[in-house]
Every structure is written in C-alpha cells, then in structure tokens.
Write an enzyme that holds these catalytic residues in place. Structure first.
Site, mmCIF file in Angstrom:
data_model
loop_
_atom_site.group_PDB
_atom_site.id
_atom_site.type_symbol
_atom_site.label_atom_id
_atom_site.label_comp_id
_atom_site.label_asym_id
_atom_site.label_seq_id
_atom_site.Cartn_x
_atom_site.Cartn_y
_atom_site.Cartn_z
ATOM 1 N N HIS A 227 -39.197 37.256 42.454
ATOM 2 C CA HIS A 227 -38.997 38.689 42.681
ATOM 3 C C HIS A 227 -38.125 39.361 41.635
ATOM 4 O O HIS A 227 -37.953 40.579 41.656
ATOM 5 C CB HIS A 227 -38.401 38.947 44.070
ATOM 6 C CG HIS A 227 -36.937 38.612 44.151
ATOM 7 N ND1 HIS A 227 -36.472 37.337 44.249
ATOM 8 C CD2 HIS A 227 -35.836 39.406 44.119
ATOM 9 C CE1 HIS A 227 -35.152 37.343 44.290
ATOM 10 N NE2 HIS A 227 -34.732 38.594 44.202
HETATM 11 C C1 UD1 Z 1 -32.631 43.196 45.940
HETATM 12 C C2 UD1 Z 1 -31.395 42.838 45.111
HETATM 13 C C3 UD1 Z 1 -31.555 41.431 44.546
HETATM 14 C C4 UD1 Z 1 -31.878 40.438 45.635
HETATM 15 C C5 UD1 Z 1 -33.106 40.913 46.386
HETATM 16 C C6 UD1 Z 1 -33.488 39.989 47.492
HETATM 17 C C7 UD1 Z 1 -30.325 44.690 43.889
HETATM 18 C C8 UD1 Z 1 -30.120 45.261 42.545
HETATM 19 N N1 UD1 Z 1 -31.253 43.729 43.959
HETATM 20 O O1 UD1 Z 1 -33.736 43.234 45.052
HETATM 21 O O2 UD1 Z 1 -30.345 41.053 43.936
HETATM 22 O O3 UD1 Z 1 -32.118 39.188 45.055
HETATM 23 O O4 UD1 Z 1 -32.820 42.211 46.930
HETATM 24 O O5 UD1 Z 1 -34.607 40.431 48.159
HETATM 25 O O6 UD1 Z 1 -29.671 45.087 44.829
HETATM 26 N N2 UD1 Z 1 -39.072 46.919 49.572
HETATM 27 C C9 UD1 Z 1 -39.820 46.961 50.712
HETATM 28 N N3 UD1 Z 1 -39.189 46.716 51.896
HETATM 29 C C10 UD1 Z 1 -37.867 46.422 51.975
HETATM 30 C C11 UD1 Z 1 -37.127 46.401 50.799
HETATM 31 C C12 UD1 Z 1 -37.728 46.637 49.605
HETATM 32 O O7 UD1 Z 1 -41.007 47.203 50.697
HETATM 33 O O8 UD1 Z 1 -37.370 46.189 53.097
HETATM 34 C C13 UD1 Z 1 -39.739 47.141 48.269
HETATM 35 C C14 UD1 Z 1 -39.687 48.556 47.791
HETATM 36 O O9 UD1 Z 1 -40.885 48.820 47.133
HETATM 37 C C15 UD1 Z 1 -38.554 48.537 46.792
HETATM 38 C C16 UD1 Z 1 -38.666 47.154 46.194
HETATM 39 O O10 UD1 Z 1 -39.106 46.343 47.283
HETATM 40 O O11 UD1 Z 1 -38.678 49.550 45.857
HETATM 41 C C17 UD1 Z 1 -37.401 46.605 45.655
HETATM 42 O O12 UD1 Z 1 -36.335 46.667 46.624
HETATM 43 P P1 UD1 Z 1 -34.801 46.782 46.137
HETATM 44 O O13 UD1 Z 1 -33.900 46.717 47.307
HETATM 45 O O14 UD1 Z 1 -34.661 47.904 45.210
HETATM 46 O O15 UD1 Z 1 -34.593 45.491 45.247
HETATM 47 P P2 UD1 Z 1 -35.082 43.990 45.435
HETATM 48 O O16 UD1 Z 1 -36.048 43.656 44.374
HETATM 49 O O17 UD1 Z 1 -35.458 43.705 46.845
#
Ligand code: UD1
Length: 388
Positions: A227
């Site tokens: 991821h």
């Molecule tokens: C975040 C953390 C990362 C951690 C990871 C674990 C930061 C910078 N990154 O990354 O360190 O390893 O979490 O999962 O804080 N999304 C969903 N549902 C959710 C959450 C996210 O669909 O419940 C999707 C959305 O499209 C979102 C993307 O995932 O834009 C990324 O989510 P985000 O929280 O920005 O970062 P992660 O890649 O999950």
C-alpha cells in the site's frame, strides 16, 4: 533511565498527592494505530483511580474493514469522540485533524496527549497539543528509515521533536533520538505495544478457520500486502511487482488482502486489470493474524507486518529499499529486498530452497510495553493531575 522532565508538574507538589486521575487524551486515526492503542486503553482501564482516558478517533480511516472491525476484534472501547476527517491530500487531512483536535483539547483540558505510530493523525494531534502547552507522549518514537520521501518519516521526525515522553521499541530508536539532540531523560525503552496485542490475541486467532476458508493449506501459501505510495502510485512499478508476484502464485498461492488505496490504484492506473494472485478484501485483525501465523512467507511494504512476522518467527521479505525497524533484520526474520523484480525473484528462490531463518524475539517484546508506559506516565504525571 532517569525520571522524565515534566514541565506540567509544579515544583511544590509531590506525586504522593494523587487524588485526581490523569486525563490522557489518546489519539487513534488509521488502521495501524488501533493495535497500538488497544493495550494502552486496556491498561488505563485497569487503573481507574489513576487514569481517566479520553479516546479520540480522528476518522482518517473510516471503512468498516479498516476501522470498526479492529475496535471489535481488539475490544477497544467506543471512541469518546470521532472527528470524522476522512480522506484527503496530506495537507488537507493533517489540517482537518489539527483544527478539530485543537477545539477538543481546549474543551477537555487533558494532562497529556498520547499519540502512536507515524500517520498523519499522529503529527496533527501532537502539533495541536504542544501549541497549547499540553505535553505529548509518543509511542513508537525514534524509528527512522532515512527516506524523507516517505510521508511517515516526516511525521516521525516532527512528532518526536515536539514530544515530552518518547517511548521506544528497539535500541536503534534511542540512538537516533540521541543523535537528533533529544534529552536522554525523555527517552524510555519500553518494548512494543503492537506485540502486546499480538501476544494477547495469538491463541484466539489460532482457533479461526481463516486459512481453510480461503482454500489454503497451512505452511503452503504466501501472504502479500502492498500500500505504500512508492509502490502503488506508479503504474509501472505496480505492474512490475504484480508480474513477479504472479509468477510466485504459480508455485504457491499468494493471498493478497487489498488495501483500499491499492484497489483504487489498480482501477485508476492499471485500467482495473487485477494481478494474478488471490485477492481478498482487507481482513480483520484476528483473521489476518491467523493468516500470518501459518504462512510460508510474507511479502510486504508495511512497517508493522515486519514486526509481527518477527514476533511470529515467519519469514518476511520487505518490498522496500529501507526499513525504520532494523531489529527485525538483525534479530528477526525480515529481509529488505527492495523493489527490483529480479532481486525479489532471487530472494523468493533463496527463501524457498534454503534453510528457514529462525530469528529471535527482540528485547522487551514481551507483552508488557503498555504496562511500562502506564507506569511511567503515572509516576511523572500524578503530581500535575493532583493540581488541576
Ligand atoms: C495510512 C498511513 C500509513 C499507514 C496506512 C495503513 C499516513 C500518511 N499514511 O496510509 O502510514 O501505513 O494508513 O493503512 O497517514 N481509504 C478508504 N477507506 C478508508 C481509508 C482510506 O477507502 O477507511 C482510501 C481512500 O481512497 C484514501 C486512501 O485509501 O484516499 C488512502 O488513505 P490515507 O489514510 O490517506 O492513507 P493510507 O494509504 O491508508
């Protein structure tokens, strides 16, 4: 280690005056935070006359599979407050947490703000607190990948620099912090709260039929997670990784619980063409723990999974150029193989044909990190709590 300096503790008050519990505002935002906050919340609950925890979910992760199921599996109490910030760009997401936490801190006046890990919610809450002169305790402090392109590295460095208590999981973290000029009496080597959770849930996970339900045979499958933006945000990089992992899948099944970010990248950048591996929805904590326990090998770009495989003694190939958790390599079962397909292929071949690397448990990964953290906060903050 010497007693931590506590700027909130008035000189005239001794810690014998302990009539008021310590108000700890604990922050959890994204999936890897939940297994770290769980043992701390349980430990605070065991000391109701000493601690008054306030659990805040920032809402950075919000899907049932990325959030709610972890609260259920780990018995974490319902958050007192959910800030509902959701997804967004880094600036947007961090700013939303910062603004909303500030209001809450002014209202609730905690004695300490407790943050874990390195996600955007961690730095945002720490920054809001320190600007209001509320001391910050950072759990999992001092880890460094030395790669400033990782958003988490920025979050780690900044959070550590404003924290009053820096709770570390391995020796390298203390060295890193001392090198950055952090005072030695703020650093506390306490072990690993995520491994507290693993130890207390291992037996329950073994009872599950996750492996069988997925049609797998114990010891004869690989687990894959991906991821990191550096791996999944570039179509070319993702395609290369999928090619080599698809090859492995022709030898043994490769199970791939897919992170929403990666699912989105496949849709947006690869025209929805899925890799030739066994994709599942994100799994809950217990199901994933069962899957890891019986895997022949794990391939990952996660931080936490490098530690969990070391604790379980399962071989892990980390598909990144660096790790902020070097003890998993020097003492555990982790190998940093990078992201070059030829190097990954060679590492897989070596692992499948060579003797199993046993590894050993890193120091203090013994299930008692949360107890040590609560002991230190109790010792250092009782006086401040008695006063207001
Ligand atoms: C975040 C953390 C990362 C951690 C990871 C674990 C930061 C910078 N990154 O990354 O360190 O390893 O979490 O999962 O804080 N999304 C969903 N549902 C959710 C959450 C996210 O669909 O419940 C999707 C959305 O499209 C979102 C993307 O995932 O834009 C990324 O989510 P985000 O929280 O920005 O970062 P992660 O890649 O999950």
């Amino acid at each position: 280690m010497a007693r931590a300096r506590n700027p909130k503790e008035p000189k005239s008050v001794t810690s014998a005056n302990q009539s008021q519990p310590i108000r700890v505002l604990a922050i959890a935002g994204a999936r890897p935070n939940f297994m770290k906050i769980a043992p701390l919340m349980h430990e605070f609950a065991r000391r109701p006359d000493r601690f008054e925890p306030i659990l805040v979910h920032t809402g950075q992760h919000y899907d049932q599979a990325m959030s709610d199921s972890f609260f259920r599996d780990l018995g974490i109490p319902e958050p007192d407050v959910n800030l509902g910030v959701g997804s967004g760009t880094h600036g947007h997401q961090t700013a939303q947490v910062l603004m909303k936490i500030e209001d809450l801190l002014i209202e609730r006046k905690p004695h300490v703000v407790l943050v874990v890990g390195d996600v955007n919610s961690t730095i945002a809450a720490a920054l809001a607190a320190v600007k209001l002169d509320i001391p910050v305790a950072h759990v999992e402090a001092g880890l460094r990948s030395w790669d400033r392109k990782m958003p988490e590295e920025i979050n780690r460095v900044l959070t550590d620099s404003v924290s009053e208590w820096l709770f570390t999981t391995e020796a390298s973290a203390e060295e890193n912090l001392l090198r950055e000029g952090v005072a030695a009496d703020k650093i506390h080597f306490v072990g690993n709260v995520m491994i507290d959770t693993l130890i207390s849930h291992r037996e329950r996970a073994k009872q599950l039929d996750t492996v069988e339900r997925l049609g797998l045979t114990p010891g004869e499958y690989a687990v894959l997670t991906l991821h990191r933006p550096s791996n999944v945000d570039s179509a070319e990089q993702l395609r290369k990784l999928f090619d080599v992992l698809g090859q492995l899948n022709r030898e043994i099944p490769v199970v791939f619980p897919i992170h929403p970010r990666t699912a989105k990248a496949i849709e947006d950048n690869l025209g929805g063409i899925k890799p030739d591996v066994q994709i599942t929805a994100p799994l809950g904590y217990l199901d994933f723990l069962r899957l890891l326990t019986d895997a022949q090998m794990v391939l990952t770009d996660s931080g936490g999974i490098q530690e969990e495989t070391t604790a379980l003694g399962v071989p892990c190939l980390t598909l990144r150029e660096s790790t902020e958790r070097p003890v998993t390599v020097t003492e555990g079962t982790n190998e940093i193989v990078g992201t070059n397909p030829a190097a990954i292929e060679a590492a897989i071949k070596k692992l499948r044909s060579g003797p199993k690397r046993e590894g050993r448990q890193p120091k203090l990964w013994d299930g008692k990190a949360a107890v040590r953290i609560a002991d230190i906060l109790e010792r250092d903050l009782a006086g401040a709590a008695a006063n207001n």
